[in-house]
Write an enzyme that holds these catalytic residues in place. Structure first.
Site, short mmCIF file in Angstrom:
data_model
loop_
_atom_site.label_atom_id
_atom_site.label_comp_id
_atom_site.label_asym_id
_atom_site.label_seq_id
_atom_site.Cartn_x
_atom_site.Cartn_y
_atom_site.Cartn_z
N LEU A 196 -35.23 41.27 25.69
CA LEU A 196 -34.99 39.82 25.68
C LEU A 196 -33.50 39.49 25.64
O LEU A 196 -32.76 40.05 24.82
CB LEU A 196 -35.68 39.22 24.44
CG LEU A 196 -35.52 37.71 24.24
CD1 LEU A 196 -36.37 36.93 25.25
CD2 LEU A 196 -35.88 37.30 22.82
N HIS A 255 -32.55 24.46 7.25
CA HIS A 255 -31.98 25.33 8.29
C HIS A 255 -32.36 26.80 8.02
O HIS A 255 -32.59 27.56 8.96
CB HIS A 255 -30.46 25.17 8.35
CG HIS A 255 -30.03 23.79 8.74
ND1 HIS A 255 -30.60 23.10 9.78
CD2 HIS A 255 -29.09 22.95 8.22
CE1 HIS A 255 -30.03 21.90 9.89
NE2 HIS A 255 -29.12 21.79 8.94
N ASP A 297 -35.31 20.88 16.55
CA ASP A 297 -34.98 19.67 15.79
C ASP A 297 -35.98 19.47 14.65
O ASP A 297 -37.16 19.78 14.79
CB ASP A 297 -35.02 18.47 16.75
CG ASP A 297 -34.20 17.31 16.23
OD1 ASP A 297 -33.63 17.41 15.12
OD2 ASP A 297 -34.14 16.28 16.92
N GLU A 333 -21.42 17.59 18.91
CA GLU A 333 -21.57 16.35 18.12
C GLU A 333 -21.93 16.65 16.65
O GLU A 333 -21.78 15.79 15.79
CB GLU A 333 -22.63 15.43 18.73
CG GLU A 333 -22.22 14.76 20.05
CD GLU A 333 -22.46 15.63 21.27
OE1 GLU A 333 -23.08 16.71 21.13
OE2 GLU A 333 -22.01 15.25 22.37
C1 FPP Z 1 -31.72 20.31 13.92
O1 FPP Z 1 -32.38 19.82 12.80
C2 FPP Z 1 -31.20 21.63 13.66
C3 FPP Z 1 -29.89 21.98 13.70
C4 FPP Z 1 -28.78 21.07 14.03
C5 FPP Z 1 -29.49 23.33 13.39
C6 FPP Z 1 -30.42 24.34 13.99
C7 FPP Z 1 -30.09 25.64 13.41
C8 FPP Z 1 -31.01 26.52 13.02
C9 FPP Z 1 -32.46 26.40 13.13
C10 FPP Z 1 -30.50 27.76 12.52
C11 FPP Z 1 -30.50 28.66 13.69
C12 FPP Z 1 -29.70 29.80 13.39
C13 FPP Z 1 -29.53 30.79 14.25
C14 FPP Z 1 -28.67 31.90 13.89
C15 FPP Z 1 -30.18 30.79 15.59
P1 FPP Z 1 -31.78 18.54 12.11
O2 FPP Z 1 -30.92 18.99 11.00
O3 FPP Z 1 -31.16 17.68 13.14
O4 FPP Z 1 -33.09 17.89 11.55
P2 FPP Z 1 -33.35 16.33 11.37
O5 FPP Z 1 -33.38 15.74 12.76
O6 FPP Z 1 -34.70 16.33 10.73
O7 FPP Z 1 -32.28 15.80 10.49
#
Ligand code: FPP
Length: 246
Positions: free
Chosen positions: A136, A42, A25, A72
């Site tokens: 892994l 991201h 997050d 969600e």
């Molecule tokens: C949460 O941060 C993150 C996500 C909803 C997406 C997570 C995805 C990645 C890290 C890419 C991973 C990709 C692969 C292929 C594994 P947020 O957007 O909710 O952040 P915020 O809470 O600061 O708004």
């Protein structure tokens, strides 16, 4: 191994988790603080994923489960959702050879019926190519929710059995996305929020929970080491008394 916040302790080999599950997050806030688009956050998040895979390999962790997109998350702005799915697709295509060379077994868990044909094919190719790998196990949860997984499993059990009045834990377990893998020993959530958010609900029953305010794109090796050090200090009882554990 030494730990930034715990200079006195060394990792006890036996206290290394077999399975780590992570809610990554904070990408959006990280990007906003820098005046970048959320998508850029991201993208940086993917770089951290690659680092964390390396740490898992270095530490002998056997299973890593990442929450990349929850059911969600469809409620987010459509541009962000589109960009996230584009990112998943690109990672699957561009990093597949590297994952395979690293002996990683990749599995995508979640409701894949909603994906377009290109993504479904990319997932299938990646899973088939890596299914015999013995290193892994990397589970990436996309369009996943713990409740979806449970309902899906219950429906499968009901279809299979004639005796519908009793469902055993073992029967249900067999139909869940993570069947056959050890349950997570350690759950990490970055970004300062302390909740499970409909991630793997069944399997987290006895998992040690670790929360950090650090945003996912800032999750460094020192942060990882701190999480493992914290885990190593936990006494896991699984319902037993301290005396019973000896
Ligand atoms: C949460 O941060 C993150 C996500 C909803 C997406 C997570 C995805 C990645 C890290 C890419 C991973 C990709 C692969 C292929 C594994 P947020 O957007 O909710 O952040 P915020 O809470 O600061 O708004």
């Amino acid at each position: 191994m030494s730990y930034a916040n715990h200079p006195g302790i060394k990792a006890n080999e036996n206290n290394i988790p077999k399975h780590v599950a992570i809610i990554m997050d904070g990408n959006g806030r990280w990007a906003k603080a820098r005046g970048f688009s959320r998508t850029k956050g991201h993208q940086k998040g993917v770089e951290i994923v690659k680092e964390v895979i390396k740490y898992c390999q270095e530490n002998g962790i056997q299973v890593l489960t990442l929450f990349a997109f929850g059911v969600e998350n469809w409620k987010r702005p459509s541009k962000e959702v589109r960009n996230l799915f584009r990112l998943f697709f690109l990672v699957l295509r561009k990093d597949l050879v590297n994952l395979n060379e690293n002996n990683i077994q990749l599995r995508i868990i979640g409701d894949k019926t909603a994906f377009n044909r290109a993504l479904k094919t990319a997932i299938q190719d990646a899973e088939i190519l890596t299914q015999q790998n013995t290193g892994l196990v990397l589970n990436i949860a996309v369009n996943y929710s713990g409740r979806w997984d449970l309902i899906n499993a219950i429906q499968k059990v009901l279809k299979r059995t004639s005796e519908k009045s009793e469902i055993s834990e073992a029967q249900l377990n067999q139909e869940l996305s993570l069947f056959g893998l050890p349950e997570p020993d350690l759950f990490i959530r970055t970004g300062g929020v302390q909740r499970i958010s409909n991630f793997i609900l069944w399997e987290l029953a006895y998992t040690e929970l670790y929360f950090t305010k650090t945003l996912w794109p800032d999750f460094t090796k020192a942060e990882w080491d701190n999480a493992l050090a914290d885990f190593a200090l936990r006494e896991r009882r699984f319902g037993l008394t301290g005396e019973q554990l000896g």
